[in-house]
Design a protein around this motif. Structure first.
Motif, PDB file in Angstrom:
ATOM      1  N   VAL A 247       2.204 -10.453   9.943  1.00  0.00           N
ATOM      2  CA  VAL A 247       2.850 -10.058  11.198  1.00  0.00           C
ATOM      3  C   VAL A 247       4.343 -10.375  11.181  1.00  0.00           C
ATOM      4  N   ILE A 248       4.712 -11.548  10.679  1.00  0.00           N
ATOM      5  CA  ILE A 248       6.123 -11.938  10.719  1.00  0.00           C
ATOM      6  C   ILE A 248       6.927 -11.344   9.574  1.00  0.00           C
ATOM      7  N   PHE A 249       6.271 -10.758   8.590  1.00  0.00           N
ATOM      8  CA  PHE A 249       6.986 -10.238   7.420  1.00  0.00           C
ATOM      9  C   PHE A 249       8.002  -9.174   7.824  1.00  0.00           C
ATOM     10  N   ARG A 250       9.200  -9.314   7.294  1.00  0.00           N
ATOM     11  CA  ARG A 250      10.227  -8.290   7.446  1.00  0.00           C
ATOM     12  C   ARG A 250      10.983  -8.178   6.126  1.00  0.00           C
ATOM     13  N   GLY A 251      11.086  -6.948   5.650  1.00  0.00           N
ATOM     14  CA  GLY A 251      11.869  -6.686   4.460  1.00  0.00           C
ATOM     15  C   GLY A 251      13.018  -5.761   4.782  1.00  0.00           C
ATOM     16  N   GLY A 252      13.742  -5.333   3.766  1.00  0.00           N
ATOM     17  CA  GLY A 252      14.851  -4.422   3.995  1.00  0.00           C
ATOM     18  C   GLY A 252      16.075  -5.141   4.551  1.00  0.00           C
ATOM     19  N   GLU A 253      16.855  -4.402   5.317  1.00  0.00           N
ATOM     20  CA  GLU A 253      18.089  -4.923   5.897  1.00  0.00           C
ATOM     21  C   GLU A 253      18.128  -4.600   7.386  1.00  0.00           C
ATOM     22  N   PRO A 254      18.974  -5.304   8.144  1.00  0.00           N
ATOM     23  CA  PRO A 254      19.117  -4.966   9.564  1.00  0.00           C
ATOM     24  C   PRO A 254      19.457  -3.492   9.743  1.00  0.00           C
ATOM     25  N   GLY A 255      18.745  -2.855  10.628  1.00  0.00           N
ATOM     26  CA  GLY A 255      18.912  -1.424  10.817  1.00  0.00           C
ATOM     27  C   GLY A 255      17.976  -0.598   9.972  1.00  0.00           C
ATOM     28  N   HIS A 256      17.449  -1.183   8.897  1.00  0.00           N
ATOM     29  CA  HIS A 256      16.469  -0.510   8.028  1.00  0.00           C
ATOM     30  C   HIS A 256      15.347  -1.492   7.705  1.00  0.00           C
ATOM     31  N   VAL A 257      14.753  -2.034   8.740  1.00  0.00           N
ATOM     32  CA  VAL A 257      13.720  -3.055   8.573  1.00  0.00           C
ATOM     33  C   VAL A 257      12.445  -2.416   8.038  1.00  0.00           C
ATOM     34  N   GLN A 258      11.815  -3.104   7.076  1.00  0.00           N
ATOM     35  CA  GLN A 258      10.585  -2.602   6.452  1.00  0.00           C
ATOM     36  C   GLN A 258       9.478  -3.632   6.588  1.00  0.00           C
ATOM     37  N   TRP A 259       8.256  -3.145   6.596  1.00  0.00           N
ATOM     38  CA  TRP A 259       7.100  -4.030   6.648  1.00  0.00           C
ATOM     39  C   TRP A 259       6.462  -4.087   5.272  1.00  0.00           C
ATOM     40  N   LEU A 260       5.275  -4.650   5.171  1.00  0.00           N
ATOM     41  CA  LEU A 260       4.570  -4.748   3.896  1.00  0.00           C
ATOM     42  C   LEU A 260       4.367  -3.373   3.264  1.00  0.00           C
ATOM     43  N   ARG A 261       4.501  -3.334   1.958  1.00  0.00           N
ATOM     44  CA  ARG A 261       4.240  -2.110   1.201  1.00  0.00           C
ATOM     45  C   ARG A 261       3.074  -2.329   0.242  1.00  0.00           C
ATOM     46  N   THR A 262       2.276  -1.306   0.100  1.00  0.00           N
ATOM     47  CA  THR A 262       1.227  -1.408  -0.923  1.00  0.00           C
ATOM     48  C   THR A 262       1.823  -1.185  -2.306  1.00  0.00           C
ATOM     49  N   PHE A 313      -1.580  18.448  -7.532  1.00  0.00           N
ATOM     50  CA  PHE A 313      -2.318  18.798  -6.315  1.00  0.00           C
ATOM     51  C   PHE A 313      -2.977  17.578  -5.669  1.00  0.00           C
ATOM     52  N   LEU A 314      -2.997  16.434  -6.407  1.00  0.00           N
ATOM     53  CA  LEU A 314      -3.563  15.197  -5.857  1.00  0.00           C
ATOM     54  C   LEU A 314      -2.484  14.226  -5.368  1.00  0.00           C
ATOM     55  N   ASP A 315      -1.244  14.681  -5.335  1.00  0.00           N
ATOM     56  CA  ASP A 315      -0.148  13.786  -4.948  1.00  0.00           C
ATOM     57  C   ASP A 315      -0.324  13.215  -3.537  1.00  0.00           C
ATOM     58  N   PHE A 316      -0.966  13.960  -2.667  1.00  0.00           N
ATOM     59  CA  PHE A 316      -1.164  13.487  -1.295  1.00  0.00           C
ATOM     60  C   PHE A 316      -1.982  12.202  -1.257  1.00  0.00           C
ATOM     61  N   ALA A 317      -2.830  12.004  -2.275  1.00  0.00           N
ATOM     62  CA  ALA A 317      -3.708  10.822  -2.298  1.00  0.00           C
ATOM     63  C   ALA A 317      -3.128   9.674  -3.114  1.00  0.00           C
ATOM     64  N   ARG A 318      -2.037   9.896  -3.807  1.00  0.00           N
ATOM     65  CA  ARG A 318      -1.496   8.874  -4.699  1.00  0.00           C
ATOM     66  C   ARG A 318      -1.063   7.588  -3.998  1.00  0.00           C
ATOM     67  N   PRO A 319      -0.523   7.636  -2.776  1.00  0.00           N
ATOM     68  CA  PRO A 319      -0.138   6.370  -2.136  1.00  0.00           C
ATOM     69  C   PRO A 319      -1.275   5.358  -2.045  1.00  0.00           C
ATOM     70  N   VAL A 320      -2.502   5.839  -1.984  1.00  0.00           N
ATOM     71  CA  VAL A 320      -3.648   4.935  -1.905  1.00  0.00           C
ATOM     72  C   VAL A 320      -4.428   4.917  -3.213  1.00  0.00           C
ATOM     73  N   LEU A 321      -4.706   6.070  -3.765  1.00  0.00           N
ATOM     74  CA  LEU A 321      -5.598   6.180  -4.918  1.00  0.00           C
ATOM     75  C   LEU A 321      -4.864   6.453  -6.226  1.00  0.00           C
ATOM     76  N   GLY A 322      -3.581   6.164  -6.260  1.00  0.00           N
ATOM     77  CA  GLY A 322      -2.790   6.472  -7.447  1.00  0.00           C
ATOM     78  C   GLY A 322      -3.296   5.819  -8.714  1.00  0.00           C
ATOM     79  N   THR A 323      -3.767   4.586  -8.616  1.00  0.00           N
ATOM     80  CA  THR A 323      -4.268   3.884  -9.803  1.00  0.00           C
ATOM     81  C   THR A 323      -5.466   4.600 -10.398  1.00  0.00           C
TER      82      THR A 323
END
Length: 484
Positions: A247-262, A313-323
């Motif tokens: 919950v408290i995780f913050r990445g990136g920079e002020p103005g471009h704050v990012q949360w956890l990434r897979t 054609f499977l690129d849509f699934a790569r963010p989760v199933l890329g491995t």
């Protein structure tokens, strides 16, 4: 402290970059020895769910990590694996020690190469750059461990089946373990992305709290104890800790704050995906060797097609199933599964088993070098040529270890690797606590990390790896050992 290459299996894991294979663990669950005196032939499953070598006089580590019923034996419990620590040495069946040894060897080498200060050591020890056609020692150690993950699957399933687990229970077990690995992998992956100002704490402190929470949640607490309520409370505290850190995780920079990434899921996340694919495949295929070989070849072809760009054609699934789509990690784990199945079926015939494994290793090596005409050897790009060469090396190394340790019984020299082989996840994660503490206090403790004296840089990392195995032993004696 690390090599500086964010894609490698470095210590700790700071990369945001996708990669198909990085650095360490997975296989199965807790095992308690029941003390059976039955003489069990090699390659079969004894009453505790362990793979045996047929010699009841030899005490060695079990190959099959799985849950069993109640037992009063004290356990040394690995990340995903538990092993009996006390038992009647003359009545319990011998285990296939070479499996524990190779698992421990790959973890020892992982600790070693992850700690190397790249500018100060020979290039053949470290990861080869992404666009360079070649391999260093560091490019094999993680696929070597993935291979061992696959080897344990047939025996883990046999042990659970023997205790009455049905298909639904096995699938639930697989999914829980996979999700656990993915969670830990992603949390550790994001440790280096913490923006201290936005998060409110430094990345070192954030990562230390994550690791403490992981140990609280997945520690192997005693099953029979008057402190069960306390243990349950510690698990809840760990869960609350992980949620709070997320919950408290913050990445990136002020103005471009990012949360956890897979991202690429981290090392343990890659293991989780490989474990999921191999376990579900084996759940469907069973012990049919030919079918499992075809599944392994399917993932090799999937790796080839992915590298050729035919799976857009499977690129849509790569963010989760890329491995899985990339095919590389599953192909390595499935190769280990096939060899594990061979050991299970042919374990009594040492000569034939070694010949088959060595022959398979040579075929994989030759296939890798043939594929090299189209795909460079690259761990970073997870090419099929690299995957096949790594599989070939793993098979030949295991065949040699099996011959020396389990056939010739020359095992004394291997004992240093056993604690790592039997406490894999603990061995992999515990050193991070020390790294983050060192970085947090800012004291230059690791003085061997320099480029003026290569022998000092290499020797220091070797001593570090040995010390971390000793640290794992110390934690185990304090009943701190991870199990998923």
């Amino acid at each position: 402290m690390t090599s500086g290459n964010p894609i490698t299996a470095g210590r700790p894991d700071f990369s945001d970059s996708p990669v198909a294979a990085g650095g360490s663990d997975a296989s199965s669950g807790p095992l308690a020895l029941t003390g059976s005196t039955q003489r069990t032939p090699v390659g079969s499953v004894d009453s505790s769910g362990s793979m045996t070598s047929g010699n009841p006089e030899t005490s060695a580590g079990p190959v099959i990590p799985e849950d069993s019923g109640a037992s009063n034996n004290r356990l040394i419990t690995s990340n995903l694996i538990s092993y009996p620590f006390e038992a009647n040495e003359r009545t319990r069946p011998a285990r296939i020690l070479s499996v524990d040894i190779m698992r421990g060897l790959t973890l020892f080498l992982m600790l070693f190469v992850n700690d190397l200060y790249e500018p100060g050591v020979p290039s053949w020890l470290v990861h080869t750059k992404a666009d360079v056609d070649g391999m260093g020692l560091a490019d094999w150690v993680f696929p070597g461990f993935l291979f061992m993950v696959g080897m344990s699957v047939p025996f883990a399933f046999a042990a659970r089946r023997k205790k009455g687990a049905g298909t639904g229970q096995l699938l639930q077990h697989i999914l829980v373990r996979t999700v656990s690995l993915l969670i830990i992998g992603v949390m550790m992956l994001n440790g280096g992305r913490v923006n201290a100002e936005l998060t409110g704490i430094s990345h070192s402190f954030w990562s230390i709290l994550v690791l403490i929470s992981v140990f609280l949640v997945w520690n192997s607490y005693p099953d029979h104890s008057k402190y069960q309520k306390l243990f349950f409370g510690l698990k809840l505290l760990g869960i609350a800790g992980l949620i709070t850190m997320a919950v408290i995780f913050r990445g990136g920079e002020p103005g471009h704050v990012q949360w956890l990434r897979t991202g690429w899921w981290g090392i343990l996340g890659l293991i989780g995906w490989g474990y999921l694919v191999s376990s579900v495949s084996f759940l469907l295929a069973g012990e049919r060797l030919g079918v499992n070989i075809l599944i392994a070849l399917f993932f090799v072809m999937l790796n080839i097609f992915s590298q050729l760009g035919w799976l857009g054609f499977l690129d849509f699934a790569r963010p989760v199933l890329g491995t899985i789509i990339d095919g590389n990690v599953p192909s390595i784990v499935m190769a280990g599964l096939v060899i594990g199945l061979l050991v299970k079926k042919q374990g009594n015939n040492h000569r034939k088993l070694i010949l088959w494994i060595a022959s398979a290793g040579i075929v994989c090596l030759l296939s890798g070098f043939v594929l090299r005409h189209w795909f460079i050897l690259s761990k970073i790009y997870a090419t099929p040529s690299w995957g096949m060469v790594c599989n070939g090396i793993s098979m030949l190394v295991f065949a040699l270890l099996f011959h020396v340790v389990d056939v010739l019984k020359k095992e004394r020299w291997t004992r240093v690797f056993l604690p790592a082989g039997r406490n894999s996840l603990t061995t992999y994660l515990a050193p991070d606590l020390i790294y983050y503490l060192i970085w947090g206090i800012g004291v230059p403790v690791l003085i061997y990390k320099q480029d003026a004296i290569p022998v000092l840089a290499v020797g220091g990392s070797l001593l570090w790896a040995l010390a971390m195995i000793g640290f794992t032993v110390l934690l185990s004696r304090m009943n701190i050992r991870l199990r998923l």
